[in-house]
Each structure stands twice: as structure tokens, then as C-alpha cells.
Design a protein around this motif. Structure first.
Motif, PDB file in Angstrom:
ATOM      1  N   ILE A  90       0.847  -1.200   0.000  1.00  0.00           N
ATOM      2  CA  ILE A  90       0.000   0.000   0.000  1.00  0.00           C
ATOM      3  C   ILE A  90       0.877   1.243   0.000  1.00  0.00           C
ATOM      4  O   ILE A  90       0.575   2.224  -0.664  1.00  0.00           O
ATOM      5  N   ASN A 106       2.329   4.621   0.398  1.00  0.00           N
ATOM      6  CA  ASN A 106       1.673   5.886   0.745  1.00  0.00           C
ATOM      7  C   ASN A 106       0.383   6.113  -0.030  1.00  0.00           C
ATOM      8  O   ASN A 106      -0.138   7.221  -0.069  1.00  0.00           O
ATOM      9  N   THR A 107      -0.116   5.066  -0.676  1.00  0.00           N
ATOM     10  CA  THR A 107      -1.347   5.203  -1.465  1.00  0.00           C
ATOM     11  C   THR A 107      -2.490   5.678  -0.588  1.00  0.00           C
ATOM     12  O   THR A 107      -2.712   5.144   0.495  1.00  0.00           O
ATOM     13  N   LYS A 108      -3.182   6.689  -1.050  1.00  0.00           N
ATOM     14  CA  LYS A 108      -4.342   7.183  -0.298  1.00  0.00           C
ATOM     15  C   LYS A 108      -5.583   7.004  -1.163  1.00  0.00           C
ATOM     16  O   LYS A 108      -5.676   7.605  -2.234  1.00  0.00           O
ATOM     17  N   THR A 109      -6.489   6.164  -0.706  1.00  0.00           N
ATOM     18  CA  THR A 109      -7.765   6.040  -1.399  1.00  0.00           C
ATOM     19  C   THR A 109      -8.804   5.541  -0.414  1.00  0.00           C
ATOM     20  O   THR A 109      -8.464   4.821   0.537  1.00  0.00           O
ATOM     21  N   LYS A 130      -5.047  -1.455 -13.014  1.00  0.00           N
ATOM     22  CA  LYS A 130      -4.641  -0.694 -11.833  1.00  0.00           C
ATOM     23  C   LYS A 130      -3.359  -1.294 -11.237  1.00  0.00           C
ATOM     24  O   LYS A 130      -3.042  -2.467 -11.466  1.00  0.00           O
ATOM     25  N   ASP A 131      -2.649  -0.466 -10.465  1.00  0.00           N
ATOM     26  CA  ASP A 131      -1.431  -1.005  -9.858  1.00  0.00           C
ATOM     27  C   ASP A 131      -1.732  -1.695  -8.517  1.00  0.00           C
ATOM     28  O   ASP A 131      -2.807  -1.501  -7.932  1.00  0.00           O
ATOM     29  N   PRO A 177      -0.496  -1.314  -5.408  1.00  0.00           N
ATOM     30  CA  PRO A 177      -0.764  -0.501  -4.206  1.00  0.00           C
ATOM     31  C   PRO A 177      -2.226  -0.057  -4.119  1.00  0.00           C
ATOM     32  O   PRO A 177      -2.842  -0.116  -3.056  1.00  0.00           O
ATOM     33  N   TYR A 178      -2.787   0.343  -5.257  1.00  0.00           N
ATOM     34  CA  TYR A 178      -4.181   0.780  -5.261  1.00  0.00           C
ATOM     35  C   TYR A 178      -5.113  -0.400  -4.936  1.00  0.00           C
ATOM     36  O   TYR A 178      -6.003  -0.297  -4.092  1.00  0.00           O
ATOM     37  N   ALA A 195      -4.867  -1.326  -1.260  1.00  0.00           N
ATOM     38  CA  ALA A 195      -5.549  -0.369  -0.377  1.00  0.00           C
ATOM     39  C   ALA A 195      -7.055  -0.578  -0.451  1.00  0.00           C
ATOM     40  O   ALA A 195      -7.752  -0.618   0.571  1.00  0.00           O
TER      41      ALA A 195
END
Ligand code: ZN
Ligand code: ZN
Ligand code: FE
Length: 760
Positions: free
Chosen positions: A633, A635-638, A671-672, A674-675, A678
């Protein structure tokens, strides 16, 4: 929102004006509550805003009376009670007095000054200690704690040491392990044939030279051996991994000083305090993007480092001389208990270590390094051992005398006496004969020490666990306790939660009351026990335990559940790295229902998703893939979530994750990771939230190994709290199976008390 903090302090805090100091500090900060001084230590409860309580904790240590010394400090945050003033409560004199055995305590500042003062008679003496610091639990043979009952009995004090020992004004008055270079233990350097290479300071200097040259040293510490090598030397670290057969598990590090740690990692105030505490645990810290010269192979792909500071004089001298971080991993073979005896270490570790820095102070019992992680700005123990064990978790009420033998993995045991539950140090996975022997020893050890003649013995309901077999072989009443219930009760006990609650018990595996494998459970807890309220929809584990390491099998099980046999054609690309014959075996297993038990495990769902996203098809140790999924994850922010659905069948709620998996399969195309990761974590938090809403409970209790996951735990807590729920998670006791013994014990105590009420 106001909270209450419970604090228990051990140390030289009695009769030194400590209570008035606490009283004044609480008054200054306008906190309500009380302070109590008893034979078992100083206990404090204080109420106020969280940030003021944090200040209070910080200043208790920083501003304490100069003459006092804190040897152990444990705090946990619990529900607000509504005290209206702050009181000094007078000592409890009734009830049984338990002489508490202190844990091993990191060297104090005064002793540290002495060992680095070239004019002091203890200059560079690696076994320096005083009444405030040094070994305790690891050297004690029996109570009372006198020198003749410790591993120090073989060392006759010299005149100077005896004078200190007998002088009430001296810092070493009755310091049982008191010693100096004239009369005390000493170090020796051995090669791996056991031949002595050098002694004393020269032995330490040669060890440092060898580490600098890329060698691996087995170093005997306070509660066992470490394997040590240069953390900046990638070849040495790789060699250590190869020899220890520890391919990927992160390795713990010991840093020479806090400044060096701050260069490499982000360190909060709380983390700093933990690193420098008398408990001196390994703290999981976030690596800075630009860290100095650590080898890549220390914790591959892991944004966290497990770091501790030197805690014995020997480690201080070694690290000062080396002046760079070292790997300091447990001196054992894979998952066996840590070695404590010189000759045993030589025999068991000779294929790993090039040299052995040993000493002649015997270690009476193994005590591993403890591991701590900060979650929601609170301390969470992930492994409770050195610095903490065998201090008790205190209950509000007296308990019957019981023994709980824990689970199978990350085993600990627990015994109760009066209001105290003594949880043993971490024992480990009961997979090897060595671990089982250690397990038996620890049971004898703790029950002898506290003179426990148990009324009953609590164990897991899994009949094949060695711990359960042990319980069933004793001539005593056995109380089996379901694994996930034990997790929740453990968390409730340490958080003082009573009455009804919804327990979210998510882990790898545990036997359910219906004979299937549980692990994604929602349990409604009441006074009489629990009712399974909801669980993750089940899927098959082709090959059973084999799937824990070959996690692509779990992916197959999940897809098979959704699409049946067709999945292998439709999603052939998801199995492109799997050998055809292996895939065929798994296909057959699933289709013909061979060795493919059903599970509702959340931990295994993590594995399936890790394999789906292509993170890995294999895991070197249980939970590795789940851990990597969390780490990815970054620093992914979602706040995005996948679809999920709750269904009701047979009076039970089931969480359908099939939509989520379908969406993930679509997401992996564009999508990658990390996304996706998360979003997957967010979905799990959302699932917990929706079941919490359906449960009509206000209190939600989170336990089980999945809640070592910082992202999941914090996301879930915030979501629940923002919606008015009261949320509880672990602090003093691990959320993983290390916390099971406390849960078993508390559940068994409840049952016994109820039976007694009925009879009365
Ligand atoms: Zn000291
Ligand atoms: Zn001496
Ligand atoms: Fe578990």
C-alpha cells in the motif's frame, strides 16, 4: 473524547516520594483518578484527554523523583469511568501477597556511565548491574529472590562487591547479580569447535573484528543467544539467511544508539520512549526512503525495520566498538526455541556461526526479545517476552487457580493467582521436540514459581494440538476453549470489557465448533459465552496446510468456489507460473473433494488476493503474502472499496466476497498493486463496519493475527469510531496466537465461577 489510562510500575519507586509526585503531576494536568502503592508495585489510573494522558505518561518518567527508578512501565488505554478527583489510595494489605518476579531490565544510565569511564573499577565490565538494572527472570531459580537462588550463586563476591552489596546506602545494596571483573562472570571467544580463542575485553574486540570481516557471531546475551553480523554487509546477511534457512523473514537489528536509528527510520516520541525503555523491545519502525548503509537483504520489500538498542553492558560494549548497526536475530534453527546454554549453542549453531562469544553466567530460562508495534499511537505487543514476562496482566477480580496451555503456533502459556494472570514468555511454534520440551518446562517453571495447584487446565478445542494433548494427559479437569473466542476474550480481558460485545476474530486458522476451519469470524459475546454471528463465506484449501505456503492453491480454491471447474480455463493466465502437473493435482483435489477442507479464514483470503495480484504464488512463512500486501500500500491514499454483500442463511450471516474478487480480477489489468491492495483493505474494514451495524452491539473487539496489520486495524478502528462504536484492540498482549493463553484462562475462569455460583 476522554479516556482512562491504567499504568503499572515496578521499580525503586516505593518510599521515595513517588506517590506525592504522581498526585502533584496529576493535579497539575487536571487529571482525575488514583495512585496505589502495593506489594506488587505502583498502580495508577488517570482520566483525561488522550494528549494530556500521553503528556502524563511521558512526564511520569522524565520528572520522577531523582532517587526513584522505574524498572518496568506498562500502560494501556481503557474506557473512561468518570472519576471526580485524584486520590492516593493506601496500600492493599489484605489478600495474598505475591512476590513478583521482575523481568530482565536494560542497563541503567549510572551503570552505563561506569562501564565507559576508564577510571571506574567496572570499566568495560560486561556484567555490570545494580539494584535498578540487570538480569532477573533469566537468572532466578526459585523464590525468594536471593543470590543463592540465582545463577549467580556460583560466583563468590569479592570484598569490594560484598561491601556494596551490604551497604544500605549503596546503589548495589542487595543487587543479587552484583559482580565485577575480579569476582563475576566473564566472556570467552570460542571458535566453532569450542576452542577458546581469547578472553575478556580481547574476546569482545576480536568478535568485533570478525563481524567487520563479514563473519557471523553467536553471542550469548541475557535470555539467550543472538546471531550477529554486520547489517551493512549484504554478503554476510545473505550468508546468515542461507545458513539459518531463513530466506525471507525480516531480521531484527541492533543499533549502536538512538541517533543512528533516527537517521534511518521515522521515530515518533512514543517509539523513541519504547526504544530507550527499561523493557528495550524490538520496535517496528518505518524506514526512511534514504537510509544509510543497510544491506538490501535485511528485510526485502519491507518498509519496516525491527530495531532495538543495546540493553546489556555486553551489547553496549560490543556496539560501541562496532559503531554500526548489526543484525541480531535469535540464536536458533528456524523456529526452534532460542539457545541458552554454551555447549548446546555450540552444537546447534555450529553450522551457522563462525565464532561464539559466550560467558559463564548460566541462563536459567530462555527469554526472546520482545516485539512492539505502534498502532493508533498506542503500544501493541506483538511478542511478549524479555522486559515484560513474567509480569502479570492484572484483572479486576480474583481468579480461580488455573493453567492455560495456549495454541499451537506462537505458543505462550498462562497461570492465574488471585487477580494476576502471569503470561509466560514467548515459547514459539510447537512443531519441534525442542519447542515442546520448552513448553513443558515453562509450565512447570511458572506453576512452581507461583505455587499454582490448578483447579483446571484450559486448552484449545483442537484435539491434535500438542498443547491440547498435554492438557488431556494431565489428571485434572480440562476446559477446552474455542480458538477465536479465546482471541476475543483475551482482548476483552486486557481492555476491561465486560458484558456483551461483537468480537471480530480474524486470523489464519483455528478449529471451529462445527468442525470446519474458522478464521474470519464475528462472534457475539455474552456472559454465557459466544454465538457465531457472521463469517466470511467459505472456500476450499486444496492440500490443507500445504496451501499456507503454496498460496496459489488458495487462489485456486477461491476461484473454484466462484466458477467451478471452468475457472481453470477462463483464468488460465492466473496460473501461468504453476507447473501443469501441480495444477492438475489441485484441480482433481478440488473437483473430487480430496483433502480440501473448507475455511472461512480472513488470513487465507489475504493470501488468495496476494496471489491474484501477482505479489507471489508462494509464501516462505505463514502470513508473509498478507504482510507484503499490506506493505505494498505504501503511501497510497484512497477510500475506494470493492462491492461486498452480506447474505443470511441458516440463521447466520455470511459475507460474500465473490464480487470483490471479480472486481480485483478486472482491476489487475489496469490498476497497480498498491491501489488494489488499499482498496482490498478498505473493503475488509467496510465489511467489519457493516456487520457491526447489523449486530446491534456498541462494543466491537478486534483480535486475531490479522490485526497486526496496521493499515487494516487503523482503518477499521477509525471507521467504527467515526460511526459511534466503541472499539477495543490489543495493547499489552499480542493479537496473534501469543494472546490465546490469556483468553483461554479467562474463559475457563468464567466457566468455573459460573459452575460455583450454580452449586452455591
Ligand atoms: Zn544499574
Ligand atoms: Zn567483585
Ligand atoms: Fe489465531
Amino acid at each position: 473524547m476522554k479516556e482512562r489510562v491504567k499504568i503499572s510500575i515496578q521499580g525503586a519507586v516505593q518510599g521515595v516520594g513517588f506517590r506525592p509526585f504522581v498526585f502533584n503531576l496529576a493535579s497539575e494536568l487536571q487529571l482525575n483518578g488514583w495512585v496505589l502503592n502495593s506489594s506488587e508495585g505502583v498502580f495508577i489510573e488517570a482520566e483525561g484527554e488522550k494528549d494530556i494522558l500521553e503528556k502524563f505518561i511521558f512526564r511520569l518518567d522524565k520528572d520522577k523523583p531523582a532517587i526513584s527508578f522505574i524498572q518496568s512501565f506498562e500502560s494501556s488505554f481503557v474506557d473512561f469511568k468518570g472519576y471526580t478527583d485524584f486520590n492516593i489510595i493506601h496500600s492493599e494489605n489484605n489478600g495474598t501477597k505475591t512476590a513478583l518476579i521482575l523481568p530482565d531490565i536494560a542497563i541503567c544510565d549510572k551503570c552505563l556511565d561506569e562501564i565507559f569511564n576508564s577510571t571506574d573499577r567496572r570499566y568495560l565490565y560486561p556484567f555490570t548491574n545494580c539494584t535498578n538494572c540487570g538480569p532477573r527472570f533469566s537468572i532466578i531459580e526459585q523464590l525468594p529472590y536471593d543470590r543463592c537462588n540465582t545463577a549467580m550463586k556460583v560466583f563468590e563476591m569479592c570484598d569490594e562487591c560484598r561491601e556494596e552489596y551490604e551497604n544500605p546506602k549503596d546503589r548495589r545494596f542487595h543487587a543479587q547479580p552484583n559482580a565485577c571483573s575480579k569476582c563475576g562472570p566473564h566472556v570467552e571467544l570460542w571458535n566453532n569447535d569450542g576452542i577458546i580463542l581469547s578472553l575478556h575485553q580481547e574476546a569482545i574486540e576480536e568478535t568485533v573484528k570478525a563481524i567487520k570481516a563479514g563473519k557471523i557471531a553467536a553471542v550469548k546475551g541475557i535470555g539467550g543467544f543472538h546471531l550477529i553480523c554486520d547489517a551493512g554487509n549484504d554478503d554476510a546477511v545473505k550468508e546468515l539467511r542461507k545458513r539459518k534457512q531463513r530466506e525471507e523473514k525480516p531480521l531484527a537489528l541492533m543499533y549502536p544508539n538512538i541517533e543512528r536509528v533516527i537517521e534511518d527510520c521515522e521515530v515518533s516520541e512514543l517509539e523513541k520512549r519504547l526504544l530507550l525503555s527499561p523493557e528495550s523491545p524490538i520496535v517496528l519502525l518505518k524506514k526512511k526512503d534514504k537510509h544509510t548503509t543497510l544491506a538490501d537483504s535485511i528485510a526485502p520489500g519491507n518498509p519496516y525495520l525491527g530495531i532495538m538498542l543495546p540493553y546489556t553492558p555486553l551489547h553496549h560494549i560490543l556496539l560501541k566498538e562496532f559503531n554500526l548497526p548489526v543484525v541480531a536475530t535469535s540464536g536458533n534453527l528456524s523456529d526452534e526455541p532460542i539457545c541458552i546454554d554454551n555447549n548446546e549453542a555450540l552444537e546447534r549453531l555450529k553450522c551457522i556461526a563462525d565464532i561464539f562469544l559466550v560467558h559463564n553466567r548460566p541462563i536459567k530460562r530462555h527469554v526472546d526479545d520482545s516485539i512492539v508495534r505502534v498502532i493508533m499511537d498506542r503500544e501493541m505487543l506483538v511478542r511478549r517476552a524479555r522486559g515484560y514476562a513474567p509480569l502479570p496482566v492484572r484483572m479486576n477480580e480474583s481468579m480461580p487457580k488455573l493453567i492455560a496451555v495456549g495454541a499451537h503456533l506462537k505458543n505462550t502459556i498462562a497461570v492465574s493467582s488471585d487477580k494476576n494472570v502471569f503470561i509466560s514468555q514467548h515459547i514459539g511454534d510447537l512443531e519441534t521436540p525442542e519447542a515442546y520440551t520448552a513448553f513443558e518446562n515453562v509450565i512447570d517453571d511458572l506453576s512452581n514459581m507461583y505455587e499454582i495447584k490448578p483447579e483446571a487446565i484450559a486448552c484449545d478445542i483442537h484435539p491434535d494440538y500438542l498443547s491440547s494433548k498435554y492438557a488431556n494427559s494431565r489428571d485434572i479437569k480440562v476446559i477446552p476453549v474455542q480458538h477465536h473466542y479465546a482471541h476475543i476474550i483475551s482482548c476483552m480481558a486486557e481492555n476491561e470489557v465486560e458484558g456483551n460485545a461483537l468480537g471480530v476474530s480474524w486470523d489464519g486458522t483455528g478449529l471451529g465448533t462445527d468442525g470446519t476451519i474458522w478464521g474470519g469470524e464475528f462472534l457475539k459475546i455474552n456472559e454465557d459465552g459466544f454465538k457465531r454471528f457472521a463469517h466470511l463465506a467459505t472456500f476450499k484449501l486444496p492440500g490443507g496446510d500445504k496451501a499456507i505456503k503454496e498460496i496459489w492453491r488458495i487462489k485456486a480454491g477461491v476461484l473454484y468456489e466462484m466458477f467451478g471447474e471452468e475457472c481453470f480455463d477462463k483464468y488460465a493466465y492466473l496460473f501461468k507460473n504453476i507447473k501443469e502437473n501441480e495444477l492438475n493435482v489441485v484441480k482433481k483435489m478440488l473437483m473430487n473433494d480430496i483433502n480440501s477442507p473448507y475455511t472461512s479464514s480472513a488470513g487465507r483470503l489475504f493470501d488468495a488476493v496476494a496471489s491474484l495480484t501477482g505479489i507471489s504464488d508462494k509464501a516462505n512463512f505463514e502470513g508473509q503474502a498478507a504482510m507484503n500486501l499490506e506493505f505494498d500500500i505504501g503511501n497510497t491514499k484512497t477510500d475506494d472499496v470493492y462491492q461486498q454483500m452480506v447474505m443470511e442463511c441458516n440463521n447466520m450471516l455470511t459475507i460474500d466476497w465473490t464480487f470483490m474478487i471479480e472486481e480485483i480480477i478486472n482491476d489487475i489489468k489496469e490498476k497497480d498493486i498498491p491501489y488494489i491492495s488499499a482498496k482490498f483493505h478498505n473493503t475488509l474494514a467496510e465489511i467489519i463496519f457493516s456487520i457491526a451495524q447489523l449486530s446491534n452491539e456498541e462494543k466491537i473487539v478486534l483480535s486475531g493475527g490479522c490485526f497486526q496489520n496496521k493499515y487494516l486495524t487503523e482503518k477499521t478502528i477509525n471507521l467504527l469510531k467515526n460511526n459511534g462504536f466503541k472499539v477495543y484492540w490489543h495493547q499489552r498482549v499480542p493479537p496473534n496466537d501469543g494472546g490465546i493463553s490469556l483468553g483461554q484462562l479467562t474463559a475457563a475462569a468464567k466457566q468455573i465461577n459460573k459452575e460455583k455460583e450454580k452449586c452455591a
